[in-house]
Design a protein around this motif. Structure first.
Motif, PDB file in Angstrom:
ATOM      1  N   ASN A 170      43.970   0.766  -1.094  1.00 19.43           N
ATOM      2  CA  ASN A 170      43.121   0.385  -1.291  1.00 19.43           C
ATOM      3  C   ASN A 170      42.607   0.667  -2.370  1.00 19.43           C
ATOM      4  O   ASN A 170      42.628  -0.160  -3.743  1.00 19.43           O
ATOM      5  CB  ASN A 170      42.076   0.050  -0.295  1.00 19.43           C
ATOM      6  N   ALA A 171      42.479   1.982  -2.366  1.00 21.52           N
ATOM      7  CA  ALA A 171      42.266   3.362  -3.607  1.00 21.52           C
ATOM      8  C   ALA A 171      42.889   2.335  -5.066  1.00 21.52           C
ATOM      9  O   ALA A 171      42.864   2.096  -5.881  1.00 21.52           O
ATOM     10  CB  ALA A 171      42.078   4.169  -3.530  1.00 21.52           C
ATOM     11  N   ARG A 172      44.895   2.344  -4.415  1.00 19.98           N
ATOM     12  CA  ARG A 172      45.634   2.360  -5.741  1.00 19.98           C
ATOM     13  C   ARG A 172      45.594   0.742  -6.072  1.00 19.98           C
ATOM     14  O   ARG A 172      45.590   0.340  -7.259  1.00 19.98           O
ATOM     15  CB  ARG A 172      46.693   2.610  -4.581  1.00 19.98           C
ATOM     16  N   GLN A 220      40.882  -2.004 -11.487  1.00 15.15           N
ATOM     17  CA  GLN A 220      40.138  -1.586 -12.547  1.00 15.15           C
ATOM     18  C   GLN A 220      40.355  -1.286 -14.271  1.00 15.15           C
ATOM     19  O   GLN A 220      39.892  -1.093 -15.377  1.00 15.15           O
ATOM     20  CB  GLN A 220      38.990  -0.943 -11.931  1.00 15.15           C
ATOM     21  N   ILE A 221      41.375  -0.383 -14.109  1.00 12.52           N
ATOM     22  CA  ILE A 221      42.042   0.538 -15.477  1.00 12.52           C
ATOM     23  C   ILE A 221      42.436  -1.203 -16.263  1.00 12.52           C
ATOM     24  O   ILE A 221      41.980  -1.186 -18.012  1.00 12.52           O
ATOM     25  CB  ILE A 221      43.365   1.119 -15.554  1.00 12.52           C
ATOM     26  N   GLY A 251      36.401   6.367 -10.387  1.00 10.82           N
ATOM     27  CA  GLY A 251      36.079   5.966  -8.809  1.00 10.82           C
ATOM     28  C   GLY A 251      37.183   5.723  -7.494  1.00 10.82           C
ATOM     29  O   GLY A 251      37.287   6.046  -6.060  1.00 10.82           O
ATOM     30  N   GLY A 252      38.330   5.314  -8.199  1.00  6.67           N
ATOM     31  CA  GLY A 252      39.562   5.401  -7.407  1.00  6.67           C
ATOM     32  C   GLY A 252      40.000   6.184  -6.965  1.00  6.67           C
ATOM     33  O   GLY A 252      40.221   6.002  -5.883  1.00  6.67           O
ATOM     34  N   LEU A 253      40.239   7.356  -7.815  1.00  5.76           N
ATOM     35  CA  LEU A 253      40.800   8.211  -7.035  1.00  5.76           C
ATOM     36  C   LEU A 253      39.727   9.710  -6.444  1.00  5.76           C
ATOM     37  O   LEU A 253      40.049  10.088  -5.503  1.00  5.76           O
ATOM     38  CB  LEU A 253      40.264   9.359  -8.822  1.00  5.76           C
ATOM     39  N   LEU A 254      38.551   9.431  -6.415  1.00  4.09           N
ATOM     40  CA  LEU A 254      37.568  10.160  -6.110  1.00  4.09           C
ATOM     41  C   LEU A 254      37.356   9.773  -4.329  1.00  4.09           C
ATOM     42  O   LEU A 254      36.449   9.916  -3.666  1.00  4.09           O
ATOM     43  CB  LEU A 254      36.126  10.494  -6.482  1.00  4.09           C
ATOM     44  N   ALA A 255      37.507   8.528  -4.128  1.00  3.96           N
ATOM     45  CA  ALA A 255      37.072   7.797  -2.792  1.00  3.96           C
ATOM     46  C   ALA A 255      37.657   8.591  -1.697  1.00  3.96           C
ATOM     47  O   ALA A 255      37.082   8.111  -0.624  1.00  3.96           O
ATOM     48  CB  ALA A 255      37.670   6.710  -3.143  1.00  3.96           C
ATOM     49  N   LYS A 256      39.137   8.763  -2.265  1.00  3.99           N
ATOM     50  CA  LYS A 256      39.878   9.387  -0.607  1.00  3.99           C
ATOM     51  C   LYS A 256      38.898  11.005  -0.605  1.00  3.99           C
ATOM     52  O   LYS A 256      38.505  11.264   0.610  1.00  3.99           O
ATOM     53  CB  LYS A 256      40.917   9.678  -0.606  1.00  3.99           C
ATOM     54  N   PRO A 257      38.301  11.853  -1.890  1.00  2.90           N
ATOM     55  CA  PRO A 257      38.491  13.207  -1.185  1.00  2.90           C
ATOM     56  C   PRO A 257      37.378  13.124  -0.357  1.00  2.90           C
ATOM     57  O   PRO A 257      36.575  14.120   0.099  1.00  2.90           O
ATOM     58  CB  PRO A 257      39.071  13.642  -2.746  1.00  2.90           C
TER      59      PRO A 257
END
Length: 405
Positions: free
Chosen positions: A148-150, A156-157, A279-285
């Protein structure tokens, strides 16, 4: 319930195979959509200066969820999801291409803008529910969060770094150019989805005499019975009232209250998209540290502060920074929300539960768009952001019981 993530299960989706093609289709389609959604408000303000009428264009893009969202979810659980998605994209390509011709020949009007928004979203009720239900058949259950994040980050990019800055360039070539490119993106996305070969979902045979109405009601009951999803749905509904008010009037806030013109609006939209990509990079951490519900709660609290800044500080740089941070936390919210629905809903009912969630939560957006337009016309172009901040406070309060579940 589906199994939640475990240490033994893969935690990242494989790019080769079905997920890579689905990701590419989603990103290509988002690129085209971003061109259209960025160009439409600029087209609308050339047709009218009435904030309420401009807000109605946005509202028309949400109303079909109220009318057809539940039906779309029930259909998504019945039909071949892959075929439904590429068929819908083919139809949407034809509609947007026709709209591009209308714009290029000088036949654009507010009723036509409203009709296009309404029709595309009506088709989207089936497409979006089918896409939500299709993803778990392409990736392991433990990789849903990363998948989902990817997908959302890639979208968004494409929408912010590629599409949004390109809008002024395309408009300089032709007022119809953004819509022509959008139509082409639908064609490419349809071809990619048509090439997928997902594993068939496990579906129990339907009961004799089962109707779409009965199956839809079953999805609503399943959503209501899950305390976590129920709390998330309530919070998202309230947030979407605020988001509807903000989005419908943002172009007026930037070009009118701030006096920043089209370039200021494009910069703000780009900043929001850039923040969403981060935000997509931060969602999982954040989910690992705070839990999925805790991450959503944190996101809503910080977004409230961003809205206060947007509505009270009359400086473009403040609005740009606030919208960037707003995008970061919005993506954290969306990734964790989508993953929770996919994890907690029964596989055979994922389309219906997703549709129930989307329909109930999206219901707030058209109301917010109308309220935002009325507030901007009555009290000032900055007031919709302040209205949204108050609603986000209520949404954060609604999330607290869900965290305790």
């Amino acid at each position: 319930m589906q199994a939640v993530e475990s240490g033994a299960a893969p935690t990242k989706p494989a790019w080769r195979g079905g997920f890579g093609r689905l990701w590419t289709a989603a990103v290509v389609s988002r690129f085209g959509d971003a061109l259209r959604t960025a160009a439409l408000p600029l087209l609308a303000v050339t047709l009218t200066s009435d904030p309420f009428l401009i807000a109605l264009v946005t509202a028309c893009g949400y109303v079909p969820w109220l009318l057809f969202g539940l039906l779309g979810g029930a259909l998504a659980d019945r039909v071949d999801q892959r075929r439904a998605m590429w068929a819908v994209d083919t139809v949407r390509a034809a509609l947007v291409a026709a709209f591009a011709v209308a714009v290029g020949t000088g036949h654009a009007s507010l009723p036509l803008l409203m009709a296009l928004a309404f029709t595309l979203t009506t088709l989207g009720t089936l497409f979006d529910n089918a896409a939500t239900a299709l993803l778990p058949s392409l990736v392991p259950s433990g990789a849903l969060g990363s998948a989902n994040a990817r997908v959302m980050t890639g979208q968004q990019i494409a929408g912010s770094f590629l599409a949004a800055p390109l809008v002024p360039v395309l408009l300089a070539v032709s007022v119809a150019a953004p819509y022509g490119v959008d139509a082409a993106s639908y064609v490419l996305a349809a071809a990619l989805v048509a090439s997928l070969r997902p594993a068939a979902p496990e579906r129990a045979p339907r009961k004799p005499g089962s109707t779409l109405r009965a199956e839809t009601a079953e999805g609503l009951r399943t959503l209501w019975a899950d305390r976590t999803l129920r709390g998330l749905c309530a919070a998202t509904t309230v947030c979407n009232i605020g988001m509807g008010a903000l989005i419908a009037t943002l172009v007026l806030d930037i070009t009118g209250w701030l006096g920043a013109g089209q370039s200021g609006y494009a910069t703000t939209v780009t900043a929001y998209g850039a923040g969403s990509a981060v935000g997509g990079l931060l969602a999982k951490p954040l989910a690992r540290r705070c839990g999925r519900i805790g991450s959503v709660l944190l996101a809503g609290a910080v977004q409230t502060g961003c809205l206060v800044a947007i509505g009270s500080v009359r400086e473009l740089w403040v609005t740009v920074a606030a919208m960037a941070l707003f995008g970061v936390l919005g993506m954290v919210w969306n990734v964790n929300l989508a993953t929770l629905v996919q994890e907690r809903a029964p596989e055979a009912m994922l389309g219906r539960v997703s549709a129930a969630f989307r329909t109930l939560s999206v219901a707030g957006a058209p109301l917010g768009a109308v309220l935002g337009g009325a507030a901007a016309a009555s009290w000032g172009l900055n007031t919709p952001a302040l209205l949204a901040s108050g609603l986000f406070v209520a949404a954060v309060a609604a999330l607290i019981p869900a965290r305790a579940a």
